[in-house]
Design a protein around this motif. Structure first.
Motif, mmCIF file in Angstrom:
data_model
loop_
_atom_site.group_PDB
_atom_site.id
_atom_site.type_symbol
_atom_site.label_atom_id
_atom_site.label_comp_id
_atom_site.label_asym_id
_atom_site.label_seq_id
_atom_site.Cartn_x
_atom_site.Cartn_y
_atom_site.Cartn_z
ATOM 1 N N SER A 97 5.047 -10.236 -2.199
ATOM 2 C CA SER A 97 5.487 -9.491 -1.015
ATOM 3 C C SER A 97 4.391 -8.492 -0.634
ATOM 4 C CB SER A 97 6.801 -8.766 -1.312
ATOM 5 O OG SER A 97 6.603 -7.816 -2.323
ATOM 6 N N CYS A 133 1.341 -8.265 -3.313
ATOM 7 C CA CYS A 133 1.651 -8.014 -4.719
ATOM 8 C C CYS A 133 1.342 -9.266 -5.537
ATOM 9 C CB CYS A 133 3.120 -7.641 -4.858
ATOM 10 S SG CYS A 133 3.658 -7.563 -6.564
ATOM 11 N N CYS A 135 4.967 -1.831 -5.783
ATOM 12 C CA CYS A 135 5.963 -2.813 -5.361
ATOM 13 C C CYS A 135 7.275 -2.575 -6.116
ATOM 14 C CB CYS A 135 5.426 -4.200 -5.646
ATOM 15 S SG CYS A 135 6.532 -5.484 -5.137
ATOM 16 N N ASP A 142 2.523 -10.181 -8.309
ATOM 17 C CA ASP A 142 3.671 -10.704 -9.055
ATOM 18 C C ASP A 142 4.675 -11.432 -8.156
ATOM 19 O OD1 ASP A 142 2.676 -9.685 -11.436
ATOM 20 O OD2 ASP A 142 3.448 -7.684 -10.955
ATOM 21 N N CYS A 143 5.029 -10.797 -7.006
ATOM 22 C CA CYS A 143 6.087 -11.407 -6.199
ATOM 23 C C CYS A 143 5.617 -11.791 -4.795
ATOM 24 C CB CYS A 143 7.286 -10.468 -6.096
ATOM 25 S SG CYS A 143 6.914 -8.995 -5.132
ATOM 26 N N CYS A 146 9.128 -4.709 -7.349
ATOM 27 C CA CYS A 146 9.326 -5.656 -8.455
ATOM 28 C C CYS A 146 8.703 -5.125 -9.744
ATOM 29 C CB CYS A 146 8.720 -7.014 -8.116
ATOM 30 S SG CYS A 146 6.930 -7.023 -8.246
HETATM 31 ZN ZN LIG Z 1 5.893 -7.299 -6.356
#
Ligand SMILES: [Zn+2]
Length: 453
Positions: free
Chosen positions: A74, A69, A103, A71-72, A105
């Motif tokens: 993971s 991902c 995801c 953004d995060c 998030c």
């Molecule tokens: Zn994410």
């Protein structure tokens, strides 16, 4: 001898993989002249295998990398696998494309749960590489769609295209060209003070029977500044607003509102009016009547006069007829249209005085009168568009729309001319004209490369 071909992939994470491709076998005893070196069929097979190996590895890497991902950081779960056929220049490759779950998030997915993400959709929006689409469009604009499909099939290991596929891809590329017009390069800074000259001409192409008209009018032309030129073609019926299309074309070339624009065309009023509509009042348009068309009509008058004075029974004074016919050209060349009109009237009047002469002379006189009448009407209709051609010529400025006529041949006649025995729908003809102009200018690759970037 036997040739072994293998290729090695090194992924971004350092992992290595070797692919063994089909070899080439050339036993000496059975080698014939046809079996020397790599043949077209071998080449197609080898390239197709290389493409398959590269593409499968690349798809694998794309999916592996896009699982993280952004953004995060993971790892996103795999939702499912779909089989996709990807069309490339070097063959159709079937890949297993994974779709990823969104995801946790992602704030949007909580409020509005979206479906799984397909990372491949970004790289292959139409399930075909942009390069393949461009080649389809280019060949389709140069040859008939069937011929383009045949050409592709004979030289490339690509999946044999159907002619409608070539047509549809050309349509998509043409739409992309029109959309990307504003986004593409802006040469406005390089524009010299002299402004732009637009050469315009029209072409007729056969229309398909269901449109209830015999011919389609194709507007073809060339925009020129001192150091650049650009071709364009459009079918007025196929576009909702040909004026604004023209305006886009011009502003793409660096035209700005308020700038002077010179238009050179023949006596057909629709062409300069198209430009005037495109300007919509915020620009001056100077229309110049093409010198060649005037010159041709003067030539007709001269020839008719020459025919008249050479008739054996002619009793008039030849010079009285020959001199005005000769000076017509001089006056018009120097922009003295009113004087030329007086001469024309005089010539027509002199001809009426030959009414008592033998029949042959009367017939010839009538011909002179008719040709003078044609020229007179032509000049009277275009009085505003006559200029001092001599001065323009000495200053190195264009006086003839012959360059637009060249574009007519390049854009319209070569692909859509009457000899090709094809009938066109307005939309189809418009798309081909747009693509063909871009191909001839070499814009197709640049515009699409930007679009792909
Ligand atoms: Zn994410």
């Amino acid at each position: 001898m036997d040739v072994r071909i293998s290729i090695e992939t090194t992924f971004d994470n350092g992992e290595k993989r070797t692919h063994q491709l089909d070899g080439i076998s050339r036993p000496y005893r059975v080698t014939c002249p046809d079996g020397i070196g790599l043949r077209l069929e071998d080449g197609k097979r080898v390239v197709e295998q290389i493409q398959r190996a590269i593409l499968c590895d690349q798809v694998e890497e794309i999916i592996r990398e896009s699982r993280v991902c952004p953004d995060c950081a993971s790892v996103r779960a795999i939702h499912d696998y779909r089989t996709r056929d990807l069309d490339t220049l070097f063959g159709r490759v079937r890949v297993k494309a994974a779709r990823l779950r969104r995801c946790s998030c992602d704030a949007r997915s909580a409020a509005m749960p979206g479906g799984p993400i397909s990372p491949l959709a970004y790289f292959f929006p139409d399930r075909a590489t942009p390069e393949l689409q461009r080649l389809h469009a280019e060949l389709g604009s140069r040859h008939s769609f069937r011929e383009a499909a045949r050409l592709m099939k004979s030289f490339l290991p690509c999946h044999p295209p159907h002619h409608t596929t070539v047509r549809d891809r050309l349509g998509r590329v043409a739409a992309g060209l029109e959309k990307s017009r504003r986004a593409s390069g802006d040469p406005a800074e390089a524009l010299p003070k002299g402004g732009l000259t637009v050469f315009l001409d029209g072409a007729h192409i056969r229309c398909r029977p269901e449109y209830q008209q015999r011919h389609l009018d194709l507007v073809v032309g060339k925009i020129e500044s001192r150091n650049m030129c650009r071709r364009f073609g459009l079918v007025a019926n196929a576009t909702a607003s040909p004026g604004s299309r023209m305006r886009e074309e011009l502003s793409d070339f660096g035209w700005k509102p308020g700038r002077l624009l010179t238009v050179i065309s023949d006596g057909e009023l629709a062409l300069p009016n198209l430009i005037r509509n495109a300007m919509g009042g915020d620009g001056q348009v100077k229309h110049i009547l093409d010198w060649w068309h005037i010159s041709m009509r003067i030539r007709h008058v001269e020839a008719a006069v020459q025919g008249l004075v050479q008739i054996p029974g002619f009793t008039g004074i030849p010079v009285l007829f020959q001199r005005p016919a000769k000076s017509l050209r001089w006056w018009l060349w120097h922009g003295r249209a009113r004087v030329a009109e007086t001469y024309l009237k005089g010539l027509m009047h002199d001809c009426t005085r030959l009414a008592e002469e033998p029949l042959a002379v009367r017939t010839a006189a009538a011909r002179v009168q008719a040709r003078c009448g044609t020229l007179y009407t032509y000049l009277a209709n275009n009085m505003e568009s006559l200029v001092d051609y001599g001065r323009r010529y000495r200053n190195g400025l264009p006086i003839s729309s012959s360059r637009a006529e060249g574009s007519v041949d390049d854009i319209a006649n070569a692909r859509m001319g009457k000899r090709r025995r094809m009938r066109w729908s307005p939309k189809g003809a418009h798309r081909v004209a747009v693509t063909r102009a871009a191909v001839l200018d070499g814009r197709l690759t640049v515009a699409n490369r930007k679009r792909a970037a």
